[in-house]
Structures are given as C-alpha cells and as structure tokens.
Design a protein around this motif. Structure first.
Motif: not given
Length: 563
Positions: A18, A133, A136
């Motif tokens: 990601r 990050l 999420s």
C-alpha cells in the motif's frame, strides 16, 4: 511464547503493498535490482505504451552496462526520464512521476547529488502519505489483506516439543487472533514509518554530498536507507535515554504521591470551567487532566483546553472581494454569493458551502485564497483518503489515537473559526467499518450537534460550531441528500479566453513565489508571450494555463519549470 503472533514478513508485505513505488523499491531489499528494473519497465509500458521502446532500451543498456557511468547507459536513462517527465506534464498523471523516481533510483549512484536531491524532495512528500497510511489500516481486516488467520503462531507452540496436543479439542480463539493481527500490524507500521524517515534523511544527506565511505559507488536505491539509518542512530540513542529518564521521573513522582498521609484529592476528568467567557471568545474544549498516555494524545492542544479561544472578526469585505477578484475575475457572482452572509456578522461565520465544477478550474485554490483573505487559515481534509473516524477523532484505545481534525485545526491556527476545506467530497469512502466521512461531516455541519461534539480521543464534548466548512466536488452524484440539504451549493464558472490578460499577473506572481523568487524580479509577460499563451489556451482548465505560463517563464531562464 504466550500470545498469538503473525510473521513480521507477512504484516510488512501488507504495508509495503500500500506504499508508493519509491518506498517499496528501497525497503524491499531482498529483491534483486534486475527484477526491479524489469518491473519498472513493464509498469511504464502499461501506463504509456508509446514509451515502451524507450523503456526497453533503458533495460537493455542497464543489463549490458559494466558500470553505471557508461555514456550509452547514461544517455538511455536521460532519454527515458525526459520522456516520462514530458508525459507526466502533458497527461497530469502522478504515477508517471513516481516511475521517473524509480528509474532515477535504479540508475544513479550515491555521488550524483542532483539525482539524490530530486529523490529526497519526492521522499519527504511520500513520508506524509505513509504517516497517513495508519488511518486506512486501523480497520483493515486480515481477510481484506489476504492473510489467513491460521498462519498465526499458537501460544501453545512451545509445548508441542514435550506434549502431544493433537488430541486436545482446543477452542479456536478468533478474537485473540484478531487482536494479535492489530498488534502486529501496528508494530510493522511503526517500523515502516521509521524506515521511511531514514530513507528521507539518507537521500537528503546524499543530496548535499554526504556519502559515507561504505556506500560509495552504490546505487541510490540500495544505499539511501543504510545512510539514513546510520545518521539517525545517535538521535535514536538520545531519544531512548530521554524516554527512560521521563519514565523514571514519573515513577518517582507516583511513589512520592503514594507515601503522602493525607487523603488524596479527587481526579476528575474535567477541571472547573471558567465562570465567564470574554466577548468574542469560545470555550472550545474543557480542561482535561493530562496523565500518562493522555499527555501524548493531547500534545499541541494545551492552548485550547479549558481556555477561551478567540474568534476572528469579519474583515472589510470590500478588501476581501477585491483580492479574490484580482485572481478570479470570471467568478464575481460566485464570490459575492460566498461573502454575502458575512455582511451582518461581527465574526467570520458562514453556512457550509459546496463548490461545484469540473476539474482544473481553480476550486481548491479559491478555497485557500478565501481562508487567507478572511484571515482564518485553512485546514484541508482529503475526502477520498480521510475517514470519518479520523476526522472525528481516533479512539484512545488505538496506539495511534489522535484528536479530531477540527479541534486540531483550531489548536494550530489559534482561533475557533478556522476554514475546514473538504476536497473532492463526492469521492469520499463509503465503507462503514472505518466510519463514513459523510456521517461525521453531517454532525459537524449541524450547529446544535457540533456545539457538543464528542471527541473520541479526549472523550470530552467540544464546541466546534464556529468552524467554517467549504467543500469542493466535480458533481453532486453520490453525495447523500441530508448532507447536501445542509450546504449552500454554488457552481464555479470556468474562465474564458477573454479573462486571460486579467488572470496572468496574479498567476505569474504565484508561480514566482512558489519558485522562491522575488516577484519584483519577474517582469510581466510581453505581448508576444501573451500571444503564445493565447494560442495554446482558449479557456477552461487553470491547471493547463499554469503549465503553459511556467513553460513561457522557464524559456526566459528565470527558473526551472515544475509540473
């Protein structure tokens, strides 16, 4: 072993998948560079098929080169970078810029300061994305990450050597396994964030010529992380020492308190609020007792807790209108509609506003200029990325708990009515498990609800009713009707060719300031330059107009154009 655990490689791979390409390239050190080069070329060909021959030539020269300074390889690298950057500028695709960073990291050595400095600039921007990050990941289920719960190591594993547990019917403790997943994922994220910071420091050091002897003549992709870790090691030692001293001081203070003979005073969550609040002030957040971990969670909010916060007075609206019209001569009716509700107000207070219009016509910049002209500051919320849980405050039970965005904006700007800018509202996430941003905004934009808005991190009710909310969207499709009903929906007009000459002066000044130049040293465009701009821009996207003007100014040799 007393707890369920997941392999560190599994949680780290979930995070790296990601992350932006530059982070994956430099942190996945087990992958050979030749494989990374092939993957980069394939990604370039998939993104822009017309660049496939140039990418193939770069791969061929990379494979054939004995050293990374041979002229044929340098020429192939320069050709590919030039093609990628031209494509990124023309198509406005961030992925092309990421791929150019990838090529640069796989082609230049630690001694190349210009390449390292360019990558350092990108890495510092990426660090902000990596730090966000966590928002999420807090609700990322193992199944979504394609992690099998059965891969967790059992807490009974140490007994297997001495006892046969195969015949025992041990219950499947799924809750315990999921708790282990969140714990191990959080640890992996902390390691990843620390490595990304080391990468930024390492590239910055290489960018100014600080090359350790052990990393000489290495590719930037392989050396930057090691350089950053080396430079940060003394800082880490100092931080550990300071933390140990702090813990020891807290333990000593607690022991002294326990030895006191008198009856301890009660420790309520809220301290008494002031009996009177001055005119033009608001008690945004009540006093909170800062003990233990709460001290870290509330860091930066001390100036708002239990202390009345001022409101910004409404400035001269004629000055504000004039400043905005200089930059947006084509949007007078829109600007008047925005400023009209302020006329009877002593302090800046607007109804929630939604600006509608196609991409690239200046909606986001108008919102920022509005906040600057009113003197209330701007706090941006990225609707496609930020969740309702993050905006409303992350629960203190999380390792990375933090107060809500609106309270943080008030603390940063020092007044109770900052402008909360919600960008791309229609693209907000719709997943329920992380809390929909739309639902949180519904509570914040309802005046009665926002006057007693519960912050999940501090666990106190805050008065956020004076914040100004302005959102942008390309279309209203998908935005819930209850939210639209609470907003003043205004259409942003597109500039036409007839507005070009009125827009150019402020556009040139903005470009000069962003390049770090004194605007007085950037002469206005000549008639010939204006004619060139007019041939390539007939109205519409300001983003496209800006790129054209940057090219024109860059042709003067004043500064390097940026896209």
């Amino acid at each position: 072993m007393t707890r369920w655990t997941f392999p560190a490689s599994a949680t780290r791979s979930v995070l790296l998948a990601r992350c932006p390409r530059l982070v994956r390239l430099t942190l996945e050190r087990h992958l050979p560079h030749s494989r990374l080069v092939d993957e980069a070329a394939q990604a370039i060909a998939a993104l822009a098929p017309e660049l496939a021959p140039v990418a193939t030539a770069w791969v061929t020269s990379w494979t054939a080169a004995r050293t990374y300074v041979e002229p044929p390889f340098r020429d192939a690298t320069a050709a590919l970078l030039s093609a990628l950057e031209s494509f990124a500028a023309a198509a406005d695709i961030p992925a092309a810029t990421e791929l150019s960073d990838l090529v640069r990291a796989l082609s230049y050595l630690t001694e190349d300061q210009a390449a390292a400095a360019r990558l350092a600039s990108s890495a510092w921007g990426i660090l902000h994305r990596v730090e966000h990050l966590a928002l999420s990941l807090r609700c990322l289920e193992p199944e979504e990450a394609e992690i099998n719960l059965g891969s967790a190591a059992s807490p009974f594993a140490e007994l297997d050597d001495d006892f046969d547990l195969g015949e025992l019917a041990l219950p499947a403790d799924e809750d315990a396994v999921r708790q282990a997943w969140w714990r191990d994922l959080s640890r992996a994220y902390d390691d990843l964030r620390q490595d990304t910071r080391a990468l930024c420091v390492g590239l910055s050091a290489l960018g100014v010529g600080l090359v350790p002897r052990m990393q000489e003549r290495e590719l930037l992709a392989g050396a930057a992380l090691a350089v950053g870790r080396h430079l940060l090691r003394p800082v880490e030692r100092y931080a550990i020492q300071q933390e140990r001293q702090r813990v020891a001081a807290e333990r000593e203070a607690a022991e002294r308190s326990e030895r006191r003979t008198e009856t301890p005073a009660p420790s309520p969550l809220k301290a008494p609020e002031p009996s009177t609040i001055p005119e033009g002030h608001v008690l945004v957040c009540p006093k909170v007792r800062l003990e233990g971990r709460m001290r870290e969670i509330a860091r930066g909010l001390e100036g708002t807790m239990g202390i009345p916060v001022p409101l910004v007075r409404t400035p001269d609206l004629r000055v504000v209108q004039s400043a905005l019209l200089q930059e947006y001569p084509y949007a007078q009716e829109l600007i008047d509609s925005i400023l009209r509700p302020l006329a009877p107000q002593s302090y800046v207070r607007l109804p929630p506003i939604l600006l509608l219009g196609p991409p690239g016509i200046g909606k986001s910049r108008l919102v920022r200029r509005l906040g600057e002209a009113l003197g209330i500051g701007v706090w941006r919320i990225d609707a496609p990325r930020d969740t309702g849980g993050a905006v409303g405050g992350l629960d203190r039970r999380w390792n990375s708990a933090e107060p809500g965005h609106v309270l943080a904006a008030i603390a940063r700007h020092g007044h109770a009515n900052p402008l909360i800018f919600v960008d791309e509202l229609e693209k907000s996430q719709t997943r329920q498990d992380q809390g929909r941003l739309w639902d949180t905004l519904l509570g914040l934009m309802e005046r009665e609800t926002s006057r007693r808005f519960m912050d999940n991190a501090l666990q106190v009710e805050c008065d956020l009713s004076h914040a100004v909310y302005v959102a942008t969207a390309n279309a209203v499709g998908g935005i819930p009707t209850p939210l639209l009903d609470r907003m003043l929906v205004l259409n942003m007009p597109e500039p036409g060719a007839e507005h070009l000459e009125a827009m150019l002066p402020t556009l040139c000044i903005a470009i000069a300031r962003e390049q770090g130049l004194d605007e007085g040293f950037v002469p206005p465009l000549t008639f010939g330059e204006i004619a060139d701009v007019r041939r390539h821009w007939g109205g519409g996207s300001i983003r496209r107009l800006r790129q054209i003007v940057e090219v024109v100014l860059g042709a003067r040799g004043l500064f390097e154009t940026k896209h």
